[in-house]
Every structure is written in C-alpha cells, then in structure tokens.
Design an enzyme around this catalytic site. Structure first.
Site, mmCIF file in Angstrom:
data_model
loop_
_atom_site.group_PDB
_atom_site.id
_atom_site.type_symbol
_atom_site.label_atom_id
_atom_site.label_comp_id
_atom_site.label_asym_id
_atom_site.label_seq_id
_atom_site.Cartn_x
_atom_site.Cartn_y
_atom_site.Cartn_z
ATOM 1 N N GLU A 52 -6.099 9.385 -30.084
ATOM 2 C CA GLU A 52 -7.130 9.122 -29.075
ATOM 3 C C GLU A 52 -7.049 7.707 -28.510
ATOM 4 O O GLU A 52 -8.004 6.928 -28.592
ATOM 5 C CB GLU A 52 -8.517 9.373 -29.678
ATOM 6 C CG GLU A 52 -8.729 10.828 -30.094
ATOM 7 C CD GLU A 52 -10.111 11.092 -30.660
ATOM 8 O OE1 GLU A 52 -10.649 12.197 -30.454
ATOM 9 O OE2 GLU A 52 -10.660 10.180 -31.325
ATOM 10 N N ASP A 98 -11.997 1.152 -37.247
ATOM 11 C CA ASP A 98 -12.273 1.914 -36.036
ATOM 12 C C ASP A 98 -13.014 1.007 -35.065
ATOM 13 O O ASP A 98 -13.217 -0.186 -35.339
ATOM 14 C CB ASP A 98 -13.066 3.191 -36.341
ATOM 15 C CG ASP A 98 -12.650 4.334 -35.431
ATOM 16 O OD1 ASP A 98 -12.939 4.253 -34.222
ATOM 17 O OD2 ASP A 98 -12.016 5.287 -35.912
ATOM 18 N N HIS A 127 -9.014 3.088 -31.038
ATOM 19 C CA HIS A 127 -9.992 2.910 -32.116
ATOM 20 C C HIS A 127 -9.907 1.492 -32.705
ATOM 21 O O HIS A 127 -9.986 1.305 -33.913
ATOM 22 C CB HIS A 127 -9.778 3.960 -33.209
ATOM 23 C CG HIS A 127 -10.097 5.360 -32.765
ATOM 24 N ND1 HIS A 127 -11.393 5.800 -32.586
ATOM 25 C CD2 HIS A 127 -9.293 6.406 -32.443
ATOM 26 C CE1 HIS A 127 -11.367 7.070 -32.178
ATOM 27 N NE2 HIS A 127 -10.112 7.451 -32.078
#
Length: 460
Positions: free
Chosen positions: A267, A135, A206
């Site tokens: 995301e 991440d 990420h």
C-alpha cells in the site's frame, strides 16, 4: 479426540497414568518429521520420542491438554492426583510456518501483554510471531542512531474513534515503544517456547511516523498520522533515505535473530519499487531472507530467498511461487482476525467482511491451482491481527479467540476437516482458554461488556 490441534494419529490404551507429583516423562531423541513427536502413556510411565527439541516441547503441550484445563493455570489449585489417559499420540505439523501477525504500531501492546501472547501462541503450537513494528500511526522500535523515531514517531496526539469515515476522534494521546533490550527479552522468551519473532519495518509506504520524526525522509512532511487507511505520503527515493533505512535495518538485525526480516512493501501509492529491491538486497547481504507483502512481486525482480506474504487473496502468492519465491498464505478473506465475526449489530466496531469461526476453520492454505511443480514453496500460513480497532489486550483477545484456535488446527493438522471440531472446541478447548484467562468471544455472540454501542464500524 480432544486435542487441538489434531494429532496425526491417536490410540487410546487401557487404564490411566496417575501421579501425586509432577509428570516426569522419559524423553528420547529419534528420527522423524521436524517438530514431530510420539507420546506414549501407560499406567506405569509417560514416554516422549521426538525428532528435535521443538517436538519435545509440543509433546508437553499435548500432555497439558490431556491433563485438563487446570494444567494450564499459572499455579496449582488443588492437591488431587494428575491423571493421564493411557494412549499413544503420533503427531507432527503440516506446515513449517504457523504464524500470527500482531500490529503493535496502530495500538501499542505493552511488553507483558506481548509476552502473554507468546505463551498463547506456543500453547496452540504456533511457531511464528510476526511483529508489525512501524506504520503511519506509530514507530515502536528503538533505533539508537535515530532517537527521534521513538521520541517523535512513538506517539500521536489522538486516534480515530471507530471507522475513519465517521470522522470521530478520541482526543487522547497514544504511544509507546520497545527498547532494544525489551525486544531481545521477547525474542529469547519466545525462542524458549519455539516461537520465532519476525520483525517488520514497513517501507516505502506506511512511513508517516518516521517522516514526522525526520522530515527529510518524505516529500511533504506532516506529523504522526492520526487517521486510519492508506496514507498517500511515502518515503522519497533519495540515496540518503536509503542509507537511513539501511542503518535502521542493521540495528533491527542486531536485535532479532530470525532468519526472516520483514520489509513491508504494501500500500505505497507512487512508491519506488527500486527502494524496495535495494532494502531486500541489503537484507540478503546481511545473511537474512527478506519478507514482504504481496505487492513486492510487482516491484521488479526480487533477490533469491525473498518470502512473500499473500494477503490480497492468493493471486500474489501464486505469482511469487512461479517466480521461485516461498510464500506464506494470509488472505484477508480467510485470516484477517480484526474483521467482524458475525453480521449481528452487537459486534464491536464491525469492520470488513464477516469472518466467522467456521470460515477460519474452512481455510485451506494451499490453493487448488498449486501443482507442486512450482519452484517456490508454500511455507505455511499466518493469521493477521491489525489493531486500528483493537486498542487493548482485552480487545485483542476478543478478536483472536477462538478463531485463532481454529487457525492453529488448520496449519498443524492434515487438510481434511474434522466434523467434530466445534464439539471438541466447546467441550474441551474453551475451558482451557478460560483457565488461561483469555477473554474470547463466546460462540453465541459477545458478552454485554464486549460490545461497543455507538462506536461506528464499516461492514462490507
């Protein structure tokens, strides 16, 4: 009935089986549902009939549950006879995917703690451990071709202290990673307990830890992220970046034997859908099934065999089912176990909506709108443990249990809910967690030492 998860049927017989030595059942292979078993206990013998090795293993877990909490301790603590009630248990799981995701990227979980969690999943008859290995805040997978991923990306100089909106920091470095041999050990340890370890390398968002190590992968550089939330920096769309990640996934697939490999896709503001598709195609060429969060259904046509994790509610999963993809249901409103467990101000770092034990037990993995005629299938469900605010095994225990026990019953048992669940949990299963050394949240609220006064959260 005192078992968690609930068996399909349970019949109590007459008498008890007693043994001064270890319980030694007779084991026979029979036809039946995958992972299923029939356990018969009489005063003279214990008999297991199972359709496969997993069924035998789960029958053993049931035997331990019937023996009582002390059977779950690491060593015997008394010389008394082992006693089993005479009974017949016929049991098999409802779903093939009964998973738990642990985010080891935000806060690294040392190997011995991760092995302990494999044991805890197996004791609850869960069979998938999804490892979120990378991440913005850390890269935890050793890539031999690109050592800076762990040398640089494996640690950060500080972390947010509580919710990011308070702008507080720990001023303490955090880091760690697993060598490939560490992960091979974890994979084999889990396999012996019938747990499949599904790894995830998240792209194209990420990815700040990777960009910090190799700036040419991104668009504007930057170090390993020390904040929480959604980072606007994503991977660039250069062919060299795609080649880099093909190499990374090749090494990942050499370590992990799982037929399913996670590639993220969530995301990623402004992220390239074609990048996601190309990684998915590469995984398919290597004989694996790509596994992405539900944003991947918006990236364009995905390869046949792609599995979609529906986390933003169930709509993404429904679209995926209609598109012919298999789905794992993990909606944040029902199974995000990092969310606060009550509205009490004593909840440590209270984030998200209230997700109580009862809420988790009420979860139904198959939405009512699923007709069964969709070309895709609901493989099952998984509970997710994101670790921005879970920085130790103790904090992980508090967030996970006993809600993970409720989830385990949901994904194993028939859809009908048992009104006696809380009674069984309190009388029989919490003592098992005590014997296992799990520092769970008491049903009445946190112990004083489990609270974190003054550490800000962001309740919704």
């Amino acid at each position: 009935m005192t078992l968690l998860p609930r068996p399909v049927s349970f019949t109590r017989g007459e008498g008890e089986y007693r043994s001064d030595d270890a319980v030694r059942p007779r084991i026979r292979v029979t036809s039946g549902p995958p992972e299923g078993y029939r356990l018969t206990v009489t005063p003279s013998e214990v008999d297991i009939e199972a359709s496969d090795e997993a069924g035998v293993f789960y029958a053993w877990q049931t035997i331990k549950q019937l023996l009582g909490p002390d059977a779950l301790r690491a060593a015997p603590i008394h010389d008394e006879q082992w006693v089993l009630p005479a009974c017949t248990v016929v049991d098999h799981p409802r779903f093939a995917w009964r998973g738990c995701m642990i985010d080891v990227a935000r806060h690294f979980l040392p190997k011995h703690d991760l092995l302990r969690y494999v044991d805890l999943l197996a004791a609850h008859k869960l069979n998938v451990l999804h490892l979120h290995l990378t991440d913005d805040q850390g890269w935890r997978f050793e890539v031999q071709k690109y050592p800076r991923l762990t040398e640089v990306g494996g640690w950060r100089p500080t972390s947010r202290y509580g919710d990011r909106r308070a702008k507080l920091s720990t001023d303490r470095p955090h880091g760690g990673y697993y060598t490939q041999n560490d992960l091979r050990e974890i994979v084999e340890y889990a396999a012996r307990r019938h747990v499949t370890v599904v790894p995830e390398i998240d792209v194209p968002g990420h990815s700040q830890a990777a960009i910090a190590a190799y700036p040419e992968l991104g668009t504007d550089g930057g170090g390993v992220w020390t904040d929480w939330g959604v980072n606007p920096r994503v991977l660039n769309d250069k062919s060299s970046t795609l080649d880099f990640y093909r190499d990374v996934f090749d090494e990942l697939m050499d370590v992990f034997v799982s037929p399913v490999i996670g590639f993220g896709g969530d995301e990623a503001p402004g992220g390239d859908g074609e990048f996601v598709r190309q990684i998915a195609k590469h995984l398919v060429r290597r004989g694996r099934r790509p596994y992405g969060w539900d944003e991947v259904v918006e990236a364009g046509p995905l390869p046949t065999g792609t599995v979609v994790a529906s986390w933003r509610g169930v709509d993404g999963g429904l679209v995926a089912l209609r598109d012919g993809h298999d789905v794992v249901m993990c909606p944040e409103s029902s199974v995000y176990l990092d969310y606060r467990q009550s509205s009490s101000p004593d909840e440590p770092i209270p984030v998200g909506t209230v997700l109580s034990l009862e809420d988790v037990y009420a979860f139904e993995p198959v939405p009512r709108s699923v007709t069964g005629s969709e070309p895709g299938r609901v493989l099952g469900a998984q509970a997710n443990l994101w670790t921005e605010h879970l920085d130790s095994a103790r904090r992980l225990d508090y967030a996970a249990f006993p809600r993970l026990a409720a989830f385990a019953e949901v994904v194993w048992s028939p859809p009908e809910k048992d009104p006696g669940f809380l009674e069984r949990l309190t009388a029989h299963h919490l003592p098992r967690l005590d014997a296992l050394g799990v520092e769970y949240r008491p049903l009445s609220g946190p112990h004083p030492w489990q609270t974190m006064p003054g550490v800000p959260g962001f309740p919704r």
